[in-house]
Design an enzyme around this catalytic site. Sequence first.
Site, PDB file in Angstrom:
ATOM      1  N   TYR A 178      11.411  47.868  20.109  1.00 46.85           N
ATOM      2  CA  TYR A 178      11.366  47.872  18.658  1.00 46.85           C
ATOM      3  C   TYR A 178      11.726  48.616  17.938  1.00 46.85           C
ATOM      4  O   TYR A 178      13.215  48.578  16.930  1.00 46.85           O
ATOM      5  CB  TYR A 178       9.509  47.681  18.110  1.00 46.85           C
ATOM      6  CG  TYR A 178       9.494  46.850  16.876  1.00 46.85           C
ATOM      7  CD1 TYR A 178      10.467  45.787  16.412  1.00 46.85           C
ATOM      8  CD2 TYR A 178       9.188  48.386  15.839  1.00 46.85           C
ATOM      9  CE1 TYR A 178       9.570  45.735  15.192  1.00 46.85           C
ATOM     10  CE2 TYR A 178       8.965  47.723  14.465  1.00 46.85           C
ATOM     11  CZ  TYR A 178       9.305  46.952  14.127  1.00 46.85           C
ATOM     12  OH  TYR A 178       9.602  46.050  12.573  1.00 46.85           O
ATOM     13  N   ARG A 225       2.221  58.148   9.676  1.00 48.64           N
ATOM     14  CA  ARG A 225       2.207  57.940   8.280  1.00 48.64           C
ATOM     15  C   ARG A 225       1.057  56.938   8.020  1.00 48.64           C
ATOM     16  O   ARG A 225       0.420  57.586   7.021  1.00 48.64           O
ATOM     17  CB  ARG A 225       3.300  58.870   8.377  1.00 48.64           C
ATOM     18  CG  ARG A 225       3.026  59.441   6.542  1.00 48.64           C
ATOM     19  CD  ARG A 225       4.124  59.988   6.179  1.00 48.64           C
ATOM     20  NE  ARG A 225       4.596  58.408   5.294  1.00 48.64           N
ATOM     21  CZ  ARG A 225       6.325  57.831   4.951  1.00 48.64           C
ATOM     22  NH1 ARG A 225       7.245  58.867   4.878  1.00 48.64           N
ATOM     23  NH2 ARG A 225       6.745  56.536   4.997  1.00 48.64           N
ATOM     24  N   ARG A 235       0.813  43.272  10.095  1.00 44.56           N
ATOM     25  CA  ARG A 235       1.801  44.199  10.617  1.00 44.56           C
ATOM     26  C   ARG A 235       1.892  45.365  11.365  1.00 44.56           C
ATOM     27  O   ARG A 235       1.005  45.642  10.042  1.00 44.56           O
ATOM     28  CB  ARG A 235       3.232  43.829  10.883  1.00 44.56           C
ATOM     29  CG  ARG A 235       3.910  42.674  10.354  1.00 44.56           C
ATOM     30  CD  ARG A 235       5.226  42.851  10.751  1.00 44.56           C
ATOM     31  NE  ARG A 235       5.695  42.062  12.186  1.00 44.56           N
ATOM     32  CZ  ARG A 235       6.418  43.191  12.153  1.00 44.56           C
ATOM     33  NH1 ARG A 235       7.707  43.399  11.295  1.00 44.56           N
ATOM     34  NH2 ARG A 235       7.336  42.976  13.437  1.00 44.56           N
ATOM     35  N   PHE A 295      23.288  65.567   5.839  1.00 42.42           N
ATOM     36  CA  PHE A 295      22.689  63.969   5.601  1.00 42.42           C
ATOM     37  C   PHE A 295      21.702  63.996   7.217  1.00 42.42           C
ATOM     38  O   PHE A 295      20.720  63.476   6.744  1.00 42.42           O
ATOM     39  CB  PHE A 295      23.831  63.531   5.578  1.00 42.42           C
ATOM     40  CG  PHE A 295      24.073  62.227   5.882  1.00 42.42           C
ATOM     41  CD1 PHE A 295      23.284  60.826   4.754  1.00 42.42           C
ATOM     42  CD2 PHE A 295      23.828  61.190   6.926  1.00 42.42           C
ATOM     43  CE1 PHE A 295      22.498  59.675   4.683  1.00 42.42           C
ATOM     44  CE2 PHE A 295      23.745  60.004   7.239  1.00 42.42           C
ATOM     45  CZ  PHE A 295      23.510  59.302   5.824  1.00 42.42           C
TER      46      PHE A 295
HETATM   47 MG    MG Z   1      10.823  46.234   8.097  1.00 43.48          MG
END
Ligand code: MG
Length: 377
Positions: A178, A225, A235, A295
């Site tokens: 995921y 966190r 979810r 960055f």
């Molecule tokens: Mg999302």
Amino acid sequence: MLLTLYKSALRPIEIKALLKLKIKGHAYAPPKESLEKLATSLNDKAFCYAALGKVSRSFSAVIQQLPDGLKDTIGIFYLVLRALDTIEDDMNFPLEKKLPLLVDFYKISNNQNFSLSGVGDNKDYEVLLENYPKVYRTFTLLSKDDQEIITDISRRMGEGMAEFAQKEILTMDDFNRYCHYVAGLVGIGLTRLFISNNPDALDLKVKDEISNSMGLFLQKTNIIRDYHEDLYSDRTFWPKEIWGQHVNNLEYLAQNNKDPESLACLNHIIADALRHVPDCLTYMSSVKDEKIFGFIAVPQVMAIATLAKLYNNPKVLTGVVKVRKGLAAKLMMYSINLKDVTKYFEKSIRQIEKKNKSGIPSYQETKKVLDNIKSYF
Ligand code: MG
């Protein structure tokens, strides 16, 4: 602002950075009007930058550091993925419409007439999708190579999001996959876009696996966190393979945040996230372009500082724990190099080590991971 300054009171550079950011921040800040109103007056590119500022203030600030050509590419990449994420995150959007849209987004959105209304759990996200033709037209101005990379990543991400829209994150494999779909692919896409814009941006040909780890480290840190916030939404993202070893249900952690089992679970999931650190250090040491380095390194430093704060900290399980804004301001306002980043990582690792006293839950597990990281300094 006062409280923020207070927290940085003993750090004069942070105070200076906070004030600098406050002044300079006006230049980065999006216009005051609503995005909806701006959509009627701004040209395509100006709308894209206004949208970036509205949907992510922190991203919009770090993107200013990139070289000019790359800035537009990365900005559009972000907006395309933000559109996809808006579809994924809208829990009121019926699954039978959502799934095909996620899977085919890369095709359907490749058309100047594509737009969606009424989708998104935040007004700015909704306006972004309503005005998607502006994003699309700006996208078509990018090089063909960049367009292909962005399309490929959005195809793979959409497929992964559709898969997980229908199932829970149970195993470690689910968790890693995921995170790969929603964040690892961003790392892989960014690496390809950096190289397509400047073949010398990175020292060695960074393998996808290493780029993937950059995304996983950030995503897992956010997931840890946001435990408490996500618990009351629709979810949750903590894998059962971790929490199931310590408690019977995920809510237990919030209800008994000081129990050794709860802290063992928290420390366990943090140790898992820390496993990505060696890859992140390898990646950062291979970046040759100074602007690109800033960055990509700023979010990494914020993530390791966050984990140091979250480790063995029961407050994570009942509310929001964040790093000082002063640190973020300092990182954004002053350019950093590999030496600085290594120092920040060493400091955070030392903080975790200090909290990881023998006898605390997950001591051995964390020690092993920390010892391995230290061999990279
Ligand atoms: Mg999302």
